[in-house]
Design a protein around this motif. Structure first.
Motif, mmCIF file in Angstrom:
data_model
loop_
_atom_site.group_PDB
_atom_site.id
_atom_site.type_symbol
_atom_site.label_atom_id
_atom_site.label_comp_id
_atom_site.label_asym_id
_atom_site.label_seq_id
_atom_site.Cartn_x
_atom_site.Cartn_y
_atom_site.Cartn_z
ATOM 1 N N ALA A 5 0.841 -1.203 0.000
ATOM 2 C CA ALA A 5 0.000 0.000 0.000
ATOM 3 C C ALA A 5 0.878 1.255 0.000
ATOM 4 O O ALA A 5 0.565 2.239 -0.677
ATOM 5 N N ALA A 6 1.970 1.218 0.739
ATOM 6 C CA ALA A 6 2.889 2.365 0.777
ATOM 7 C C ALA A 6 3.457 2.634 -0.608
ATOM 8 O O ALA A 6 3.528 3.791 -1.050
ATOM 9 N N VAL A 7 3.842 1.593 -1.311
ATOM 10 C CA VAL A 7 4.397 1.762 -2.656
ATOM 11 C C VAL A 7 3.367 2.398 -3.573
ATOM 12 O O VAL A 7 3.680 3.319 -4.342
ATOM 13 N N VAL A 8 2.115 1.944 -3.481
ATOM 14 C CA VAL A 8 1.055 2.495 -4.329
ATOM 15 C C VAL A 8 0.888 3.988 -4.063
ATOM 16 O O VAL A 8 0.718 4.783 -4.979
ATOM 17 N N TYR A 9 0.946 4.377 -2.795
ATOM 18 C CA TYR A 9 0.842 5.796 -2.459
ATOM 19 C C TYR A 9 2.067 6.573 -2.941
ATOM 20 O O TYR A 9 1.946 7.684 -3.432
ATOM 21 N N LEU A 10 3.233 6.004 -2.798
ATOM 22 C CA LEU A 10 4.464 6.743 -3.079
ATOM 23 C C LEU A 10 4.781 6.865 -4.566
ATOM 24 O O LEU A 10 5.463 7.808 -4.973
ATOM 25 N N ILE A 11 4.288 5.939 -5.396
ATOM 26 C CA ILE A 11 4.577 6.035 -6.829
ATOM 27 C C ILE A 11 3.593 6.943 -7.548
ATOM 28 O O ILE A 11 3.744 7.197 -8.741
ATOM 29 N N GLY A 12 2.582 7.421 -6.837
ATOM 30 C CA GLY A 12 1.635 8.338 -7.450
ATOM 31 C C GLY A 12 0.544 7.659 -8.252
ATOM 32 O O GLY A 12 0.014 8.233 -9.202
ATOM 33 N N HIS A 13 0.199 6.451 -7.892
ATOM 34 C CA HIS A 13 -0.864 5.720 -8.577
ATOM 35 C C HIS A 13 -2.191 6.469 -8.433
ATOM 36 O O HIS A 13 -2.388 7.219 -7.488
ATOM 37 N N GLU A 14 -3.093 6.267 -9.371
ATOM 38 C CA GLU A 14 -4.368 6.987 -9.369
ATOM 39 C C GLU A 14 -5.310 6.557 -8.244
ATOM 40 O O GLU A 14 -6.129 7.351 -7.792
ATOM 41 N N PHE A 15 -5.240 5.301 -7.794
ATOM 42 C CA PHE A 15 -6.181 4.839 -6.767
ATOM 43 C C PHE A 15 -6.108 5.668 -5.484
ATOM 44 O O PHE A 15 -7.136 6.139 -4.992
ATOM 45 N N PRO A 16 -4.914 5.887 -4.916
ATOM 46 C CA PRO A 16 -4.875 6.712 -3.706
ATOM 47 C C PRO A 16 -5.348 8.141 -3.956
ATOM 48 O O PRO A 16 -5.993 8.740 -3.095
ATOM 49 N N LYS A 17 -5.038 8.666 -5.140
ATOM 50 C CA LYS A 17 -5.489 10.025 -5.453
ATOM 51 C C LYS A 17 -7.010 10.083 -5.499
ATOM 52 O O LYS A 17 -7.616 11.030 -4.987
ATOM 53 N N ALA A 18 -7.626 9.077 -6.094
ATOM 54 C CA ALA A 18 -9.093 9.029 -6.147
ATOM 55 C C ALA A 18 -9.673 8.894 -4.749
ATOM 56 O O ALA A 18 -10.705 9.505 -4.434
ATOM 57 N N GLN A 19 -9.013 8.106 -3.911
ATOM 58 C CA GLN A 19 -9.484 7.950 -2.531
ATOM 59 C C GLN A 19 -9.385 9.268 -1.767
ATOM 60 O O GLN A 19 -10.285 9.635 -1.019
ATOM 61 N N LEU A 20 -8.280 9.970 -1.954
ATOM 62 C CA LEU A 20 -8.123 11.262 -1.290
ATOM 63 C C LEU A 20 -9.168 12.257 -1.792
ATOM 64 O O LEU A 20 -9.743 13.016 -0.999
ATOM 65 N N ASP A 21 -9.425 12.252 -3.091
ATOM 66 C CA ASP A 21 -10.444 13.141 -3.651
ATOM 67 C C ASP A 21 -11.816 12.807 -3.064
ATOM 68 O O ASP A 21 -12.576 13.704 -2.696
ATOM 69 N N MET A 22 -12.140 11.523 -2.989
ATOM 70 C CA MET A 22 -13.428 11.092 -2.462
ATOM 71 C C MET A 22 -13.595 11.531 -1.001
ATOM 72 O O MET A 22 -14.684 11.910 -0.571
ATOM 73 N N LYS A 23 -12.505 11.498 -0.264
ATOM 74 C CA LYS A 23 -12.560 11.884 1.155
ATOM 75 C C LYS A 23 -12.346 13.380 1.362
ATOM 76 O O LYS A 23 -12.268 13.845 2.498
ATOM 77 N N ARG A 24 -12.235 14.102 0.249
ATOM 78 C CA ARG A 24 -12.026 15.555 0.273
ATOM 79 C C ARG A 24 -10.781 15.925 1.096
ATOM 80 O O ARG A 24 -10.798 16.840 1.911
ATOM 81 N N LEU A 25 -9.711 15.195 0.845
ATOM 82 C CA LEU A 25 -8.418 15.469 1.469
ATOM 83 C C LEU A 25 -7.459 15.911 0.367
ATOM 84 O O LEU A 25 -7.591 15.498 -0.786
ATOM 85 N N PRO A 26 -6.477 16.745 0.695
ATOM 86 C CA PRO A 26 -5.540 17.209 -0.337
ATOM 87 C C PRO A 26 -4.673 16.066 -0.871
ATOM 88 O O PRO A 26 -4.221 15.208 -0.112
#
Length: 117
Positions: free
Chosen positions: A19-40
């Motif tokens: 999960a850390a790798v997915v967040y750190l490489i800039g994958h779209e899934f974490p970005k979509a999750q952050l957008d959904m949760k209205r977090l930067p």
């Protein structure tokens, strides 16, 4: 008990490390999750580093038991924070969250039983 401790700890470390790798490489899934949760989106690397620290801390617990205990407890707190972020926006899609939390709780439990009982 040793086999359970090693198995659960390594599984939790691999799960959170991936999960850390997915967040750190800039994958779209974490970005979509952050957008959904209205977090930067700027939080993605920070969250990834927290997951990575927890993952490495679990493995470091084999050498320094207190480190593993603190890492597992930190991951439990991380996923409680994730639950609060989900609930804040009314998200009820919690299957992935539940799996990650259960793994972190299991890692904390086996760590406490094996090292501190």
């Amino acid at each position: 008990m040793f086999a359970a401790y090693v198995t659960v700890t390594i599984f939790a470390s691999l799960l959170n490390g991936s999960a850390a790798v997915v967040y750190l490489i800039g994958h779209e899934f974490p970005k979509a999750q952050l957008d959904m949760k209205r977090l930067p989106r700027s939080w993605a690397p920070v969250l990834g580093m927290l997951l990575a620290a927890g993952s490495f801390g679990l493995l470091g617990g084999f050498a320094v038991p207190m480190l593993g205990t603190l890492a597992a407890a930190g991951l439990v707190l991380y996923f409680i924070g994730a639950l609060l972020a989900h609930l804040r926006v009314g998200s009820r899609t919690l299957v992935n969250w539940a799996g990650f939390l259960a793994t972190a709780v299991a890692a904390l439990a086996v760590n406490l039983v094996y090292n501190w009982s």
